[in-house]
Scaffold this active site. Sequence first.
Site, mmCIF file in Angstrom:
data_model
loop_
_atom_site.group_PDB
_atom_site.id
_atom_site.type_symbol
_atom_site.label_atom_id
_atom_site.label_comp_id
_atom_site.label_asym_id
_atom_site.label_seq_id
_atom_site.Cartn_x
_atom_site.Cartn_y
_atom_site.Cartn_z
ATOM 1 C CD GLU A 68 -2.815 1.121 2.424
ATOM 2 O OE1 GLU A 68 -3.199 0.005 2.821
ATOM 3 O OE2 GLU A 68 -3.206 2.177 2.916
ATOM 4 N NE ARG A 111 1.906 0.619 5.225
ATOM 5 C CZ ARG A 111 0.610 0.311 5.360
ATOM 6 N NH1 ARG A 111 0.266 -0.833 5.908
ATOM 7 N NH2 ARG A 111 -0.325 1.141 4.925
ATOM 8 C CB CYS A 123 -4.682 5.163 3.252
ATOM 9 S SG CYS A 123 -6.248 5.241 4.142
ATOM 10 C CB THR A 165 -6.498 5.868 7.840
ATOM 11 O OG1 THR A 165 -5.766 4.893 7.051
ATOM 12 C CG2 THR A 165 -7.889 6.054 7.286
ATOM 13 N NE ARG A 189 -2.361 -2.581 12.231
ATOM 14 C CZ ARG A 189 -2.778 -3.676 12.868
ATOM 15 N NH1 ARG A 189 -3.531 -3.576 13.952
ATOM 16 N NH2 ARG A 189 -2.438 -4.871 12.432
ATOM 17 N NE ARG A 228 -6.718 -2.773 11.858
ATOM 18 C CZ ARG A 228 -5.902 -2.313 10.906
ATOM 19 N NH1 ARG A 228 -5.117 -3.148 10.223
ATOM 20 N NH2 ARG A 228 -5.853 -1.024 10.618
ATOM 21 C CD GLU A 260 -7.593 -2.082 6.634
ATOM 22 O OE1 GLU A 260 -6.806 -2.356 5.725
ATOM 23 O OE2 GLU A 260 -8.082 -0.965 6.782
#
Length: 352
Positions: A213, A217, A259, A261, A268, A297, A302
């Site tokens: 994404e 990451r 994103c 968010t 996270r 979650r 996700e």
Amino acid sequence: MATKVPVFNSDCSSLLAKYLSQQVFSQLEDKVTTSGYTFKQAINSGLVNQDSGVGVYAGDAESYTMFAPLFDPIIADYHNFNPHDSHQSNLHFDELFGLNPDPTGKYILSTRIRVGRNIADMPLGPALSRQQRRTIELQLAKTLTGLSGELSGNYYSLGNIDAETRKQLIADHFLFKAGDRFLDAVGLNRDWPEGRGIFHNLEKTFLVWVNEEDQLRIISMQPGGDIKAVFSRLVKAVNEIEVSVPFLFDQRLGYLTSCPTNLGTALRASVHIRLPKLGDDLITFKAITDHHQLQIRGTSGEHSVSEGGVFDISNKRRLGVTEVECVQDLYDGVVELIEREQELAINVDLKK
Ligand code: ADP
Ligand code: DAR
């Protein structure tokens, strides 16, 4: 004659639907950023997937200014972060207060802390050309395979992983699959699997997903609940990678991500934790997670569901807070969740 603003299903509760007024749509509908990313691309995921929570993606840093009439209210709503607020980064993991909240390993199966990063002076994933994506993969593979000590390991390009390695990476839950329909609708799955890959160290406690994404990451993870050890390894990796890879950072919005968010820290911090008694008392469970601004979650990603009383608990805040505060949110919440789970177990024993 102005084009009519798109109409959403009556049950659509996305922030896109909430803030895309006729005035905003007329103001932005023909806008295109320097990298060629259009406003219509930015909102397409939320139009195609009416069950989106947010519904928009940025294609480059410019998206956050050119499309601000829509993105700013969405960011304010999601992060409680207003246009004049500022973001500070703090990666001093030693400021995290607290020891392992579960030293016996009775509750916490594993701890994982990840940050999203993108490369300065490049578009974000949705607006990358095929060549840019391949250039990024080559640059990151070179940087990652040059890491030393605890971080040294191997890079696997998704396009040519042998069957044995693929099987092992799937067994380790390391292999990310083509993005979901939300990412697909904004073009993040174009040319899949070309230019995507996974790096992990020999101990399998440090991974980097390349061109998922986000362009990176960066992930630190290990069995058990030693949250500070996981945080420390993540910071070491982020700092070492940044020596040769400049990250896309904005003074107001922090680390920029596709994103909204994930803006700010793009962090996270999660535990997979066994809480069967709280799983049967969701009102109490959610009261605790809400108090500590945590998210519940499933343990397979996700959009998955929890199974067998094991939950993925993670920080909800990302922007307008520091990395230390995000991890402290998780730590403090986990301490209270374990205390409550123990009380519920005692109550059950007393009733026997
Ligand atoms: P993220 O955006 O952080 O990558 P996901 O929920 O999609 O979020 O998780 C990605 C993968 O990481 C999933 O396969 C999930 O099972 C795994 N994962 C997340 N948290 C943990 C954890 N604490 N321990 C082990 N695996 C985890
Ligand atoms: N599906 C999108 C993204 C929400 C946040 N998750 C990310 N970025 N992986 C939505 O609008 O619901």
